[in-house]
Write a protein that holds these residues in place. Structure first.
Motif, PDB file in Angstrom:
ATOM      1  N   LEU A  38      53.374  26.683  -5.695  1.00 13.09           N
ATOM      2  CA  LEU A  38      53.788  26.057  -7.099  1.00 13.09           C
ATOM      3  C   LEU A  38      53.234  27.353  -8.182  1.00 13.09           C
ATOM      4  O   LEU A  38      54.185  27.494  -9.132  1.00 13.09           O
ATOM      5  CB  LEU A  38      53.144  24.734  -7.334  1.00 13.09           C
ATOM      6  N   GLN A  39      52.355  27.746  -7.861  1.00 14.14           N
ATOM      7  CA  GLN A  39      51.847  28.743  -9.063  1.00 14.14           C
ATOM      8  C   GLN A  39      52.942  30.006  -9.013  1.00 14.14           C
ATOM      9  O   GLN A  39      53.149  30.496  -9.941  1.00 14.14           O
ATOM     10  CB  GLN A  39      50.658  29.138  -8.836  1.00 14.14           C
ATOM     11  N   LEU A  40      53.191  30.256  -7.656  1.00 13.11           N
ATOM     12  CA  LEU A  40      54.121  31.508  -7.473  1.00 13.11           C
ATOM     13  C   LEU A  40      55.732  31.163  -7.979  1.00 13.11           C
ATOM     14  O   LEU A  40      56.310  31.820  -8.571  1.00 13.11           O
ATOM     15  CB  LEU A  40      54.211  32.074  -5.963  1.00 13.11           C
ATOM     16  N   ILE A  41      55.901  29.848  -7.569  1.00 15.38           N
ATOM     17  CA  ILE A  41      57.294  29.433  -8.337  1.00 15.38           C
ATOM     18  C   ILE A  41      57.358  29.589  -9.646  1.00 15.38           C
ATOM     19  O   ILE A  41      58.348  30.102 -10.356  1.00 15.38           O
ATOM     20  CB  ILE A  41      57.769  27.857  -7.836  1.00 15.38           C
ATOM     21  N   GLU A  42      56.351  29.148 -10.468  1.00 11.35           N
ATOM     22  CA  GLU A  42      56.164  29.104 -12.127  1.00 11.35           C
ATOM     23  C   GLU A  42      56.175  30.620 -12.281  1.00 11.35           C
ATOM     24  O   GLU A  42      56.779  30.925 -13.288  1.00 11.35           O
ATOM     25  CB  GLU A  42      54.967  28.600 -12.212  1.00 11.35           C
ATOM     26  N   GLU A  43      55.565  31.510 -11.558  1.00 13.59           N
ATOM     27  CA  GLU A  43      55.158  32.849 -11.934  1.00 13.59           C
ATOM     28  C   GLU A  43      56.637  33.843 -11.717  1.00 13.59           C
ATOM     29  O   GLU A  43      57.124  34.613 -12.507  1.00 13.59           O
ATOM     30  CB  GLU A  43      54.393  33.671 -11.033  1.00 13.59           C
ATOM     31  N   THR A  44      57.252  33.500 -10.474  1.00 18.18           N
ATOM     32  CA  THR A  44      58.555  34.178 -10.145  1.00 18.18           C
ATOM     33  C   THR A  44      59.786  33.527 -10.702  1.00 18.18           C
ATOM     34  O   THR A  44      61.026  33.987 -10.675  1.00 18.18           O
ATOM     35  CB  THR A  44      58.827  34.429  -8.695  1.00 18.18           C
ATOM     36  N   GLY A  45      59.846  32.007 -10.843  1.00 23.20           N
ATOM     37  CA  GLY A  45      60.914  31.537 -11.346  1.00 23.20           C
ATOM     38  C   GLY A  45      62.025  31.072 -10.134  1.00 23.20           C
ATOM     39  O   GLY A  45      63.068  30.858 -10.038  1.00 23.20           O
ATOM     40  N   SER A  46      61.223  30.996  -9.107  1.00 20.32           N
ATOM     41  CA  SER A  46      62.174  31.039  -7.635  1.00 20.32           C
ATOM     42  C   SER A  46      61.441  30.587  -6.442  1.00 20.32           C
ATOM     43  O   SER A  46      60.315  31.272  -6.161  1.00 20.32           O
ATOM     44  CB  SER A  46      62.716  32.558  -7.413  1.00 20.32           C
ATOM     45  N   ILE A  47      61.823  29.680  -5.852  1.00 16.12           N
ATOM     46  CA  ILE A  47      61.324  29.290  -4.481  1.00 16.12           C
ATOM     47  C   ILE A  47      61.398  30.464  -3.534  1.00 16.12           C
ATOM     48  O   ILE A  47      60.274  30.668  -2.875  1.00 16.12           O
ATOM     49  CB  ILE A  47      61.861  27.850  -4.099  1.00 16.12           C
ATOM     50  N   ASN A  48      62.349  30.977  -3.462  1.00 13.97           N
ATOM     51  CA  ASN A  48      62.606  32.130  -2.566  1.00 13.97           C
ATOM     52  C   ASN A  48      61.552  32.987  -2.652  1.00 13.97           C
ATOM     53  O   ASN A  48      60.905  33.424  -1.909  1.00 13.97           O
ATOM     54  CB  ASN A  48      64.029  32.646  -2.591  1.00 13.97           C
ATOM     55  N   GLN A  49      61.324  33.632  -3.882  1.00 19.21           N
ATOM     56  CA  GLN A  49      60.648  34.625  -4.372  1.00 19.21           C
ATOM     57  C   GLN A  49      59.316  34.216  -4.007  1.00 19.21           C
ATOM     58  O   GLN A  49      58.332  35.064  -3.467  1.00 19.21           O
ATOM     59  CB  GLN A  49      60.851  35.249  -5.674  1.00 19.21           C
ATOM     60  N   ALA A  50      58.571  32.934  -4.371  1.00 20.66           N
ATOM     61  CA  ALA A  50      57.337  32.552  -4.013  1.00 20.66           C
ATOM     62  C   ALA A  50      57.208  32.738  -2.623  1.00 20.66           C
ATOM     63  O   ALA A  50      55.976  32.989  -2.195  1.00 20.66           O
ATOM     64  CB  ALA A  50      57.548  31.002  -4.809  1.00 20.66           C
ATOM     65  N   ALA A  51      58.049  32.130  -1.790  1.00 24.67           N
ATOM     66  CA  ALA A  51      57.925  31.927  -0.416  1.00 24.67           C
ATOM     67  C   ALA A  51      57.682  33.493   0.040  1.00 24.67           C
ATOM     68  O   ALA A  51      56.745  33.599   1.027  1.00 24.67           O
ATOM     69  CB  ALA A  51      59.103  31.381   0.351  1.00 24.67           C
ATOM     70  N   LYS A  52      58.577  34.218  -0.109  1.00 24.68           N
ATOM     71  CA  LYS A  52      58.179  35.881   0.026  1.00 24.68           C
ATOM     72  C   LYS A  52      57.153  36.249  -0.195  1.00 24.68           C
ATOM     73  O   LYS A  52      56.215  37.020   0.813  1.00 24.68           O
ATOM     74  CB  LYS A  52      59.425  36.617  -0.444  1.00 24.68           C
ATOM     75  N   LYS A  53      56.387  36.136  -1.231  1.00 32.00           N
ATOM     76  CA  LYS A  53      55.253  36.454  -1.558  1.00 32.00           C
ATOM     77  C   LYS A  53      53.827  35.981  -0.654  1.00 32.00           C
ATOM     78  O   LYS A  53      53.066  36.348  -0.533  1.00 32.00           O
ATOM     79  CB  LYS A  53      55.124  36.291  -2.913  1.00 32.00           C
ATOM     80  N   MET A  54      54.225  34.692  -0.185  1.00 34.41           N
ATOM     81  CA  MET A  54      53.271  34.150   0.577  1.00 34.41           C
ATOM     82  C   MET A  54      53.436  34.359   1.940  1.00 34.41           C
ATOM     83  O   MET A  54      52.963  33.908   3.017  1.00 34.41           O
ATOM     84  CB  MET A  54      53.605  32.725   0.391  1.00 34.41           C
ATOM     85  N   SER A  55      54.784  35.300   2.212  1.00 40.14           N
ATOM     86  CA  SER A  55      55.151  35.567   3.667  1.00 40.14           C
ATOM     87  C   SER A  55      55.375  34.108   4.519  1.00 40.14           C
ATOM     88  O   SER A  55      55.131  34.042   5.710  1.00 40.14           O
ATOM     89  CB  SER A  55      53.900  36.426   4.558  1.00 40.14           C
ATOM     90  N   MET A  56      56.224  33.375   3.791  1.00 42.65           N
ATOM     91  CA  MET A  56      56.481  31.977   4.276  1.00 42.65           C
ATOM     92  C   MET A  56      58.107  31.911   4.245  1.00 42.65           C
ATOM     93  O   MET A  56      58.763  32.554   3.421  1.00 42.65           O
ATOM     94  CB  MET A  56      55.901  30.962   3.136  1.00 42.65           C
ATOM     95  N   SER A  57      58.698  31.122   5.118  1.00 40.91           N
ATOM     96  CA  SER A  57      60.001  31.152   5.134  1.00 40.91           C
ATOM     97  C   SER A  57      60.429  30.191   3.864  1.00 40.91           C
ATOM     98  O   SER A  57      59.841  29.283   3.459  1.00 40.91           O
ATOM     99  CB  SER A  57      60.564  30.614   6.464  1.00 40.91           C
ATOM    100  N   TYR A  58      61.852  30.197   3.667  1.00 39.44           N
ATOM    101  CA  TYR A  58      62.342  29.590   2.491  1.00 39.44           C
ATOM    102  C   TYR A  58      62.362  28.227   2.917  1.00 39.44           C
ATOM    103  O   TYR A  58      62.037  27.203   2.164  1.00 39.44           O
ATOM    104  CB  TYR A  58      63.833  30.236   2.128  1.00 39.44           C
TER     105      TYR A  58
END
Length: 121
Positions: A38-58
């Motif tokens: 959630l913090q990365l979604i807020e930071e990036t404005g994107s679920i996809n980008q947040a997932a990538k930063k966590m090495s997680m699939s979309y």
């Protein structure tokens, strides 16, 4: 019991440890991973980008978001599709409050663990 604990604890360095999750309907749904997402979604404005930063699939990120929404009963992530910028995602006020509360809870939990570890020495 005190003698047993003293005997055990003199044979190495010990500490109290644990993890902290919220459960709803018997299911873990809110802890370090979902909070980071959630913090990365807020930071990036994107679920996809947040997932990538966590090495997680979309797909996995969406599963986490959907589970949060279902258990909490209100949207935690607000999505917008299309448009000039291609859409995006942001957090609801409820999600921000839940994160703030959880971060505070984690700090209290960390202090508890620290205090109990000090009692071992």
């Amino acid at each position: 019991m005190k003698k047993l604990m003293r005997d055990i604890l003199t044979n190495g360095e010990f500490r109290v440890n644990g993890s902290l999750w919220l459960e709803g309907n018997g299911t873990r749904f809110f802890g370090p991973g979902p909070v980071e997402l959630l913090q990365l979604i807020e930071e990036t404005g994107s679920i996809n980008q947040a997932a990538k930063k966590m090495s997680m699939s979309y797909k996995k990120a969406w599963e986490i978001v959907n589970r949060l929404n279902e258990i909490v009963g209100s949207p935690m992530v607000i999505t917008a599709t299309g448009g000039e910028k291609g859409g995006g995602s942001s957090l609801s006020d409820e999600a921000k409050e839940l994160i703030e509360w959880y971060v505070s809870l984690r700090e209290r939990f960390r202090r508890f663990i620290e205090e109990e570890t000090l009692k071992l020495h």
